[in-house]
Design a protein around this motif. Structure first.
Motif, short mmCIF file in Angstrom:
data_model
loop_
_atom_site.label_atom_id
_atom_site.label_comp_id
_atom_site.label_asym_id
_atom_site.label_seq_id
_atom_site.Cartn_x
_atom_site.Cartn_y
_atom_site.Cartn_z
N MET A 136 0.84 -1.17 0.00
CA MET A 136 0.00 0.00 0.00
C MET A 136 0.89 1.24 0.00
SD MET A 136 -3.20 0.57 2.37
CE MET A 136 -3.22 1.92 3.47
N ARG A 137 0.59 2.17 -0.87
CA ARG A 137 1.41 3.35 -1.03
C ARG A 137 0.89 4.48 -0.14
NH1 ARG A 137 2.23 5.77 -6.95
NH2 ARG A 137 0.02 6.13 -6.68
N LYS A 138 1.82 5.22 0.49
CA LYS A 138 1.46 6.36 1.33
C LYS A 138 1.73 7.65 0.58
CE LYS A 138 2.27 4.20 5.77
NZ LYS A 138 2.98 4.30 7.04
N VAL A 139 0.80 8.58 0.70
CA VAL A 139 0.94 9.87 0.04
C VAL A 139 0.83 10.96 1.10
CG1 VAL A 139 -0.05 11.41 -1.68
CG2 VAL A 139 -0.12 8.95 -2.04
N THR A 140 1.72 11.92 1.05
CA THR A 140 1.69 13.03 2.00
C THR A 140 0.66 14.06 1.55
OG1 THR A 140 4.03 12.69 2.43
CG2 THR A 140 3.10 14.77 3.13
N VAL A 141 -0.22 14.45 2.46
CA VAL A 141 -1.25 15.44 2.16
C VAL A 141 -0.69 16.81 2.50
CG1 VAL A 141 -3.59 16.20 2.68
CG2 VAL A 141 -3.04 13.77 2.69
N PRO A 142 -0.73 17.77 1.58
CA PRO A 142 -0.13 19.08 1.85
C PRO A 142 -0.95 19.97 2.77
CG PRO A 142 -1.10 19.06 -0.32
CD PRO A 142 -1.22 17.66 0.22
N VAL A 143 -2.14 19.58 3.12
CA VAL A 143 -3.01 20.38 3.98
C VAL A 143 -3.13 19.69 5.33
CG1 VAL A 143 -5.32 21.35 4.23
CG2 VAL A 143 -4.31 21.18 1.98
N ASP A 144 -3.12 20.50 6.40
CA ASP A 144 -3.26 19.95 7.74
C ASP A 144 -4.71 19.56 7.95
OD1 ASP A 144 -2.92 19.18 10.32
OD2 ASP A 144 -2.71 21.20 11.12
N MET A 145 -4.98 18.27 7.96
CA MET A 145 -6.35 17.77 8.09
C MET A 145 -6.79 17.65 9.55
SD MET A 145 -7.21 17.37 4.97
CE MET A 145 -8.58 16.28 4.85
N ALA A 146 -5.85 17.71 10.49
CA ALA A 146 -6.18 17.49 11.89
C ALA A 146 -6.53 18.77 12.64
CB ALA A 146 -5.01 16.80 12.59
N SER A 147 -6.20 19.93 12.08
CA SER A 147 -6.45 21.17 12.82
C SER A 147 -7.94 21.51 12.79
CB SER A 147 -5.65 22.31 12.23
OG SER A 147 -6.10 22.61 10.93
N GLU A 148 -8.36 22.24 13.80
CA GLU A 148 -9.77 22.59 13.88
C GLU A 148 -10.08 23.75 12.94
OE1 GLU A 148 -10.54 23.55 17.91
OE2 GLU A 148 -8.90 24.94 18.04
N GLN A 149 -11.32 23.81 12.51
CA GLN A 149 -11.75 24.83 11.57
C GLN A 149 -11.97 26.15 12.29
OE1 GLN A 149 -12.14 24.43 8.20
NE2 GLN A 149 -11.17 22.45 8.56
N LYS A 150 -11.49 27.21 11.72
CA LYS A 150 -11.70 28.56 12.26
C LYS A 150 -13.02 29.07 11.70
CE LYS A 150 -7.57 28.54 14.06
NZ LYS A 150 -7.32 28.50 15.45
N SER A 151 -14.09 28.80 12.39
CA SER A 151 -15.41 29.06 11.84
C SER A 151 -15.98 30.43 12.21
CB SER A 151 -16.39 27.98 12.30
OG SER A 151 -16.43 27.94 13.70
N ILE A 152 -15.46 31.10 13.23
CA ILE A 152 -15.98 32.41 13.62
C ILE A 152 -15.12 33.48 12.95
CG2 ILE A 152 -16.63 33.89 15.56
CD1 ILE A 152 -17.99 31.10 15.58
N LEU A 153 -15.62 34.06 11.88
CA LEU A 153 -14.95 35.09 11.09
C LEU A 153 -13.59 34.64 10.56
CD1 LEU A 153 -15.69 38.22 13.31
CD2 LEU A 153 -16.87 37.54 11.24
N GLY A 154 -13.33 33.35 10.53
CA GLY A 154 -12.06 32.84 10.05
C GLY A 154 -10.90 33.08 10.99
N ILE A 155 -11.19 33.52 12.21
CA ILE A 155 -10.13 33.87 13.16
C ILE A 155 -10.05 32.87 14.30
CG2 ILE A 155 -9.31 35.64 14.75
CD1 ILE A 155 -10.78 37.67 13.03
N ILE A 156 -11.19 32.56 14.91
CA ILE A 156 -11.20 31.65 16.06
C ILE A 156 -12.20 30.52 15.82
CG2 ILE A 156 -10.47 33.40 17.71
CD1 ILE A 156 -13.33 33.63 18.65
N SER A 157 -11.99 29.44 16.54
CA SER A 157 -12.89 28.30 16.41
C SER A 157 -14.00 28.39 17.45
CB SER A 157 -12.11 27.00 16.58
OG SER A 157 -11.62 26.91 17.89
N LYS A 158 -14.94 27.47 17.37
CA LYS A 158 -16.03 27.45 18.34
C LYS A 158 -15.52 27.13 19.74
CE LYS A 158 -19.40 26.04 14.93
NZ LYS A 158 -20.22 24.94 14.41
#
Length: 104
Positions: A1-23
């Motif tokens: 099975m081949r592993k591929v590095t994802v260039p985006v951090d998938m584990a970080s939480e989404q900054k949903s309040i005005l794009g600045i802070i999370s819930k």
């Protein structure tokens, strides 16, 4: 099975309040602000001088604001976890210790 590095951090939480802070961070700010708001008027009325009262209120609010800031924004880089999640995992670790036997 081949592993591929994802260039985006998938584990970080989404900054949903005005794009600045999370819930989660907003909840920490609301709780910390309400705690500071609950005891600041009492501290303000201890001293009759307004300038000294403001300075004492700022000194009294600083520890609460520091705790809220560190729990909301500080990350433990070694584990890529926020500080509150790290403390929760450490607290749950004690309940998982025990005497384990192989067998039935």
């Amino acid at each position: 099975m081949r592993k591929v590095t994802v260039p985006v951090d998938m584990a970080s939480e989404q900054k949903s309040i005005l794009g600045i802070i999370s819930k989660r961070q907003l909840i920490y700010f609301i709780i910390g602000g309400s705690i500071i708001y609950s005891y600041t008027p009492t501290v303000f009325n201890f001293v009759p001088n307004i300038l000294i009262s403001v300075i004492i209120c700022l000194m009294a609010a600083t520890p609460t604001a520091a705790v809220v800031f560190f729990l909301a924004f500080y990350k433990v880089e070694k584990y890529q976890l926020s500080l509150d999640k790290y403390f929760l995992i450490k607290a749950q670790y004690r309940t998982q210790l025990g005497c384990w036997r192989k067998g039935r």
